[in-house]
Every structure is written in structure tokens, then in C-alpha cells.
Design an enzyme around this catalytic site. Structure first.
Site, PDB file in Angstrom:
ATOM      1  N   THR A 154       0.831  -1.207   0.000  1.00  0.00           N
ATOM      2  CA  THR A 154       0.000   0.000   0.000  1.00  0.00           C
ATOM      3  C   THR A 154       0.859   1.246   0.000  1.00  0.00           C
ATOM      4  OG1 THR A 154      -1.903  -1.016   1.117  1.00  0.00           O
ATOM      5  CG2 THR A 154      -1.830   1.373   1.058  1.00  0.00           C
ATOM      6  N   TRP A 196       0.766 -10.049   3.633  1.00  0.00           N
ATOM      7  CA  TRP A 196       0.211  -9.363   2.464  1.00  0.00           C
ATOM      8  C   TRP A 196       0.891  -9.895   1.193  1.00  0.00           C
ATOM      9  CZ3 TRP A 196      -1.113  -7.228   6.969  1.00  0.00           C
ATOM     10  CH2 TRP A 196      -2.160  -6.313   7.035  1.00  0.00           C
ATOM     11  N   ASN A 242      -3.805 -11.527   3.055  1.00  0.00           N
ATOM     12  CA  ASN A 242      -4.671 -10.363   3.178  1.00  0.00           C
ATOM     13  C   ASN A 242      -5.426 -10.042   1.891  1.00  0.00           C
ATOM     14  OD1 ASN A 242      -5.425  -7.804   4.771  1.00  0.00           O
ATOM     15  ND2 ASN A 242      -4.663  -6.988   2.830  1.00  0.00           N
ATOM     16  N   GLU A 243      -6.765 -10.083   1.968  1.00  0.00           N
ATOM     17  CA  GLU A 243      -7.657  -9.655   0.883  1.00  0.00           C
ATOM     18  C   GLU A 243      -7.380 -10.355  -0.444  1.00  0.00           C
ATOM     19  OE1 GLU A 243      -7.312  -5.406   0.855  1.00  0.00           O
ATOM     20  OE2 GLU A 243      -8.450  -5.165   2.705  1.00  0.00           O
ATOM     21  N   GLU A 319     -10.211  -5.558   9.571  1.00  0.00           N
ATOM     22  CA  GLU A 319      -9.623  -4.307   9.072  1.00  0.00           C
ATOM     23  C   GLU A 319     -10.762  -3.368   8.731  1.00  0.00           C
ATOM     24  OE1 GLU A 319      -6.350  -4.413   6.230  1.00  0.00           O
ATOM     25  OE2 GLU A 319      -7.199  -2.640   5.259  1.00  0.00           O
ATOM     26  N   ARG A 441     -14.898   3.626   2.966  1.00  0.00           N
ATOM     27  CA  ARG A 441     -15.634   2.526   2.348  1.00  0.00           C
ATOM     28  C   ARG A 441     -16.354   1.760   3.431  1.00  0.00           C
ATOM     29  NH1 ARG A 441     -10.307   0.705   2.493  1.00  0.00           N
ATOM     30  NH2 ARG A 441      -9.797   1.684   0.535  1.00  0.00           N
TER      31      ARG A 441
END
EC number: 3.2.1.46
Length: 730
Positions: A154, A196, A242-243, A319, A441
Site C-alpha cells: 500500500t 500481504w 490479506n484480501e 480491518e 468505504r
């Protein structure tokens, strides 16, 4: 008939707290402590006239007024009798709700704490106290960290403990240090690790961590074991990826390997993405259901899904937040801390990110609970989300239980109540408006919040509570704003456990039996200062405490302190790019490695650095200025990039990818030799020197107008840098 006891309270600094004497009853016309702009004009005669009316209406209320400057002076008792509002019963007679697991923050995902480690004392310790020290600031219960995987995640990359298959180093990066500092302040803090990205060798040529399930599980388990062996840190929970995609068989393998290593106490969270897929998989697979302890979803919008509830597992917002840390961000945080449980049965909420300690112009600047992005000045800001956190964290602990009697207020807002089962009770009430509580979001459907009177009745084991401490926050205009202000106690004697609050928009109340709350403070930190316009680093550190040089923020690749045993002279200690293989990526890493530094507003600057290409023929390095993008946008970064290559060529480009070519040519350059590069940018022109001799001059460069300085390599290759020096003006 129950008599209506009286108390009014407010956050004005001149008011005296009167803890020793309970306030007189309203019908006696007692003086009351008030918020500014709120005056009582209830006389003894008026109160005596109102008492029979109160009795006729069977009002069982103790009025507590909370509001802000400039409101019309009204009779609090009259408003309590006539204004609309609801009655809410807080009762444990029918048992309790779900177990509370805590509030936390994420360091990583990525490199969000990068600049924190470079802060001088005492400011670094002060920042850590505001985050982790119990009964002081945010007082977080949970710290979730990235398991560094060498990839862009990120706002930068975080180094892996295993860059290569036979490489293990449990002192890289700063997450180990951060976990120890958190534990030092709160020995009971919960620690979570989550990957991640992953080092490239795990993928065996594929951008995929599940090529060899045993190998990836081994990699993660070594991180857990290393945390204990080298830092005496017990990891409580471990995540999957992650995600990104989860693999059912990998989760089972990970559980078995944890058990085999004697790590049965380490619980698994999955899948750190959406509710739907993982919940459905668990309901169809008994072994998977047993292996997973917590279902963690990201940015759930305070709601869960039926399948997740049917699993019977703990549900977490693992998160959330990711919102600019203004008062609107604080409103977002305050709303979801309550409503994640009320709407979605989530017993933990974890904020991304813990502290905005990265260059602000990177993606999601200042999306931390507090801001600490200037280690060169020592300046930091304790933002309002810290004090919103305190409303919950300072008056609860993991292991407490929510009451079943929680919910929404009639005129907007919500309330939750928690107990330790030993007689203590904490009530948190929020009235965050739609306008001032939008998170980044997901989309927030419109709702309305308006002034209201809310009557709470304590029943069951709470009916005999004599006194509640009161903490108050009002977000919004500076003239009306209060952050985590302790008000006068609320006395419940002779009230039969009933009290009424006047509630306005964008307020937070905590009412609690605990008396340990505190708004911690330190003297103001130094004033904000820009990054130094003259900056030098020779990297001459024999035993560095951290693996990365101060203020450099890796955006692709990993740059570490290096001891060059082949050169005992001037270049014995250098900064080295250490990846020779592209990692298993989480974001769109660049094809080149790059680390940035400095002030994003720099326009005119001279960058000078010694460089050493280690890869013959195909190797290359660069220095750059006015670099305008980083983080997940790094592939599209523009700037002025001055490259030299081991094949004897040089190039000047307007972007990191090398598509925009300003100049190119041949030059006497080879691998395994030190060179000095100098890049000068003035206005709309740039010039470059090699070993202090002009190589190219006055090339027009009209875009970008400003940006960071940077160094890097042509590909994922070993290379060294030394004697970095920048002179800059905005």
C-alpha cells in the site's frame, strides 16, 4: 413512585467536580454543573409545581444534560418531560451477549509505521504511550502487524524474515520492535500476524503462495517461532493472505503444522476479505470449520451475513476505518465501534492504520488513528480518533461481554453496554451524523440523527449501581468541540437505576463504573518542520538497530544496511538492494526497485550518490528527483531518472518504467566498480554528471513540477549505494 434524581454535567474547564456529595433532586431546584450556553432557570416553586405532573406521567428519570455553546437556555426537567425520546433497558437478567475481543490497530499493509522508528526520544515513546499505554490514550487491546513479504503492500514494502530459501533473519524491519514496545506498555495486548505479500522463492516461478502448501505453512510458522525465540513475543492469531484468495487445504495444513510445533494456542483468522466465500466453505467442510477460530472481514459496513453467523465462530471486522483522521474520520470510527456489534455481531474492530507514519503524499495519507510523519522535527499530532478509541478501550477489556440489550436510538445513533461479570458496567452512546461519519468505504446509506432525550433504565445486577463516571466527546466546530472530557459523576441514588440524557448530533458518551479513565498528555511536541533541505547519509553504521536507513521508504524492493567485506575502505558500510527475485505480489509492484526520500514539494534539487552495480552486463542503477508517485501507484511514477547500466550505457527518462526517454548514450561503465552520479534539476531543465564530469546538460523537463528524491535498480538485482547527498529547495 420513584423520585427523579437530578444531575447535569458538562465539559467546561472552570466547573468544579463534586464527587463527594450526590447532586440534589431536581424537584428541589438544585444548582447543577452545565455545558456552556446551557443555563437552568428551574426555581424551587417551578420544580414543586412540576413534581406532581412528573408523578402523574410516572416519569422515572434522572436528567443529565450534555450539549454545546450557543444553545437556548431551557429547563432541563421540562425538556425531559416534553421532548421526544426513547427508553432503553440495560439488563443482564436473561444472560449476556457475545464476548468482547478488543479494539486494535494495524501496522503494515504496508509500511505504515516506517517513519515512526526514526523519531528521537522522548517523542517516539510519547507516541507509543498514546497508542498502547492503558488508561492514557487510545489504549489499544490489539496490535496486528504485517508479516513482511518483500512486496509493495500500500505505502511501501516490508522486509521478509526469509528473503531466500536458506535465509533467516528475525531482526529485519520494525514490526518486531513495535510489538515489543506495545507489550512493554500493555503485557496483555493481543498480537496478530498476517501476510500481504510473500518472498518470490515460495512461488517457484509463479505469483502464487499455494504452489507448495507445506513450504508456505513452514514459512509462516517460522515467523511465529522466531517471534518467540528471538523477541519473547507470543503471537495469538495468524492470518492467511490479506484480501486475496484463500486455499482450504492450506488452512488445514497450517493448522496441523501449528499443532505439530506445539503452537495449539495460536488461533487462525480467515480470510481477511469478505464474509461470503469463507463462511460458505466452513459450513460445507467440518475440518475447515474446526481449523478456523475467527472469521475476519474487511470494511463490512457494520453488517455480516447469515452464513457467517451460522458458523458459530467469532466475527471480527479485522480491518476497518482507512479514513482521513479528521473529525469526520473520528465520527466514522465512533459509529462503527458501536454498530459493528449492534448490526453485525462483530466483537472486535481493528483500524487500518495504527499510526500515519509515512510520507503524507503516499496513498491514504493520514489514515491512521494519529499522525507521526516528521521524525526529522519530532512533530506529531494526537488526532481525534485516538480519543474516540478511548471511549471504548479505557473502560472495557477483552473478556468482557456485551449485554444483549444494545441497539439503535429512536432519533439516530446507537448504544452498547458491556460488563466484566463482576459488577462493572460500561455504556457507550454515539450520535454520529451521516455527514460527519462517512468512512472511506463502503457506501453509507443516508440516515438522520436529531436532538433527543434518551432514558436508560438499569436492571438485573446493575439496578443497584450507585454512581457512573461520565466521559464526553463532541466533534465538529472548534467552538463546540470537546475530546474525551470527564464530566461530573452521575449519581443514581434514589433513582431506581434510571437516568435521562439529552443527546445532540456528533456526540459520544461513556458512562462507566470504572474510575481509572484518564486523558493522558505530554508537553506539546516540536513544531512541524519540512524535511531538511540539505540531507546526507553515508550509511556508516556498524551495528544498526534497524535494518533500513532512516527516512528512506522502500516502494519496490528492499534496501538494507550492508557491510561490504570486499571493500574495507570508503565503501565498507553501504545501503544495498537485496532482492534478486520478484516477490509474490499483493499490489502492482514496479519492475524496478526504488526507495524514496525527502519532501514531496521539492522542485529544484541536486542529488549525488555513489553507486555500485553488482550484476554484470544486465545490471543497472539510477538516482532520481521529482518522483511524484509511490505506494500502490509506484509503477506509474513520473520524475527525472538518471540511469547507468553495466553494458556501458546511460539513459535519462521521465518515468520509472522507462517509456519516456529524454536522452541516452554510451559511457565507460561496468559492473563491480563504484561510480558517482549527480543529478541537478533547476526549473524546466536537468543535467547529469558521472564522477563529477558533465555527461548530459539542460534537458527540458516540464513534468512533474515537484516530488521526492529516489535511488533504485533496473530490475530485482543486487546493487549498492553510498554517500547519498541532496540539496533542495521548494
Amino acid at each position: 413512585m420513584v423520585r427523579a434524581a437530578s444531575v447535569a454535567f458538562g465539559p467546561h474547564s472552570k466547573w468544579r467536580r463534586q464527587r463527594q456529595q450526590p447532586p440534589a433532586h431536581l424537584h428541589r431546584g438544585a444548582d447543577r454543573t452545565r455545558l456552556p450556553g446551557r443555563r437552568s432557570h428551574v426555581t424551587d416553586t417551578m420544580a414543586e409545581m412540576l413534581l406532581p405532573a412528573s408523578q402523574q406521567r410516572r416519569v422515572k428519570a434522572m436528567t443529565a444534560a450534555a450539549g454545546s455553546a450557543g444553545r437556548a437556555a431551557v429547563s432541563l426537567l421540562l425538556c425531559a418531560l416534553l421532548a421526544p425520546g426513547g427508553t432503553y433497558v440495560l439488563d443482564d437478567s436473561d444472560g449476556l451477549g457475545r464476548e468482547f475481543d478488543g479494539i486494535g490497530g494495524v501496522s503494515g499493509g504496508g509500511a505504515t509505521s516506517r517513519l515512526l522508528v526514526n523519531y528521537p526520544e522522548p517523542y517516539r515513546s510519547q507516541i507509543l504511550d498514546y497508542l498502547f499505554k492503558p488508561n492514557f490514550g487510545a489504549s489499544l487491546h490489539i496490535l496486528k502487524v504485517e508479516i513482511g513479504g518483500d512486496g509493495q503492500t500500500t505505502d511501501g514494502t516490508e522486509p521478509s524474515h526469509m528473503h531466500y530459501a536458506l535465509d533467516e533473519n528475525y531482526f529485519r524491519g520494525y514490526e518486531w520492535w513495535l510489538m515489543k514496545e506495545a507489550k512493554k506498555r500493555n503485557p496483555n495486548i493481543t498480537l496478530i500476524g498476517l501476510p500481504w505479500s510473500f518472498p518470490g522463492w515460495l512461488g517457484k516461478g509463479f505469483n502464487w503462495p499455494y504452489v507448495n502448501l507445506q513450504l508456505t505453512a513452514y514459512y509462516v510458522v517460522t515467523w511465529i517461532v522466531g517471534a518467540k525465540r528471538y523477541h519473547d513475543l507470543d503471537i495469538d492469531y495468524i492470518g492467511i493472505w490479506n484480501e486475496r484468495s484463500y486455499n482450504v487445504n492450506y488452512i488445514k495444513v497450517l493448522r496441523k503444522m501449528l499443532n505439530y510445533q506445539g503452537l495449539q494456542q495460536v488461533k487462525i483468522i480467515a480470510s481477511d476479505s469478505l464474509w461470503e466465500s469463507i463462511s460458505a466453505s466452513m459450513l460445507l467442510d467440518a475440518e475447515l470449520l474446526k481449523a478456523i477460530d475467527v472469521i475476519g472481514a474487511h470494511y463490512p459496513g457494520t453488517h455480516t451475513v447469515k452464513d457467517a453467523k451460522l458458523t458459530g465462530k467469532k466475527l471480527w471486522s479485522s480491518e476497518d476505518f482507512s479514513t482521513f483522521n479528521s473529525d469526520t474520520g473520528a465520527g466514522c470510527w465512533g459509529r462503527i465501534l458501536n454498530q459493528n456489534y449492534i448490526n453485525g455481531y462483530m466483537t472486535s474492530t481493528i483500524a487500518w492504520n495504527l499510526v500515519a507514519s509515512y510520507y503524507e503524499q503516499l496513498p491514504y495519507g493520514r489514515c491512521g488513528l494519529m499522525t507521526a510523519q516528521e521524525p526529522w522535527s519530532g512533530h506529531y499530532v494526537v488526532e481525534s480518533p485516538v480519543w474516540v478509541s478511548a471511549h471504548t478501550t479505557q473502560f472495557t477489556q477483552p473478556g468482557w461481554y456485551y449485554l444483549k440489550t444494545v441497539g439503535h436510538l429512536e432519533k439516530g445513533g446507537s448504544y452498547v453496554a458491556l460488563t466484566d461479570g463482576l459488577g462493572n458496567l460500561t455504556i457507550i452512546i454515539e450520535t454520529m451524523s451521516h455527514k460527519h461519519s462517512k468512512c472511506i468505504r463502503p457506501f453509507l446509506p443516508y440516515f438522520n440523527v436529531s436532538q433527543q432525550f434518551a432514558t436508560f433504565i438499569l436492571k438485573g445486577s446493575f439496578s443497584e449501581i450507585p454512581e457512573l463516571q461520565v466521559w464526553y466527546t463532541k466533534l465538529g466546530k472548534s467552538s463546540e468541540r470537546f475530546l474525551f472530557k470527564q464530566l461530573d459523576s452521575l449519581w443514581l441514588l434514589d433513582s431506581n437505576g434510571s437516568f435521562t440524557l439529552e443527546l445532540q448530533e456528533d456526540e459520544l458518551f461513556t458512562l462507566t463504573t470504572l474510575t481509572t479513565g484518564r486523558k493522558g498528555s505530554y508537553p506539546p511536541p516540536p513544531k512541524s518542520q519540512p524535511f531538511p533541505s540539505t540531507y546526507k547519509d553515508d550509511f556508516d553504521v556498524d551495528y544498526p538497530f534497524f535494518s533500513e536507513a532512516p527516512n528512506f521508504a522502500d516502494q519496490t524492493g528492499v534496501f538494507e544496511y550492508f557491510t561490504n567485506i570486499e571493500d574495507p575502505g570508503e565503501h565498507r558500510f553501504t545501503l544495498r538492494q537485496v532482492l534478486n527475485q520478484r516477490p509474490i505480489t499483493w499490489a502492482a509492484d514496479a519492475s524496478n526497485t526504488i526507495t524514496i526520500i525527502g519532501d514531496y514539494n521539492w522542485t529544484n534539487l541536486t542529488i549525488k550518490c555513489d553507486v555500485y552495480i553488482e550484476t554484470p552486463d544486465t545490471g543497472g542503477v539510477f538516482i532520481a528527483g521529482r518522483v511524484n508517485k509511490g505506494g500502490i501507484l509506484i509503477r506509474s511514477a513520473r520524475g527525472i531518472f538518471f540511469w547507468i547500466f553495466a553494458n556501458g550505457s546511460y539513459r535519462v527518462t521521465g518515468d520509472l518504467a522507462g517509456w519516456i526517454i529524454y536522452a541516452l548514450g554510451h559511457v565507460e561503465v561496468t559492473a563491480k566498480k563504484w561510480y558517482t552520479l549527480t543529478l541537478t534539476i533547476r526549473g524546466g531543465f536537468a543535467s547529469g554528471m558521472l564522477n563529477d564530469k558533465s555527461l548530459w546538460t539542460d534537458i527540458p523537463v516540464n513534468f512533474p513540477k515537484n516530488g521526492w528524491a529516489a535511488i533504485g535498480t533496473h530490475s530485482f538485482e543486487f546493487a549498492q549505494f553510498d554517500n547519498f547527498h541532496v540539496e533542495a529547495t521548494c
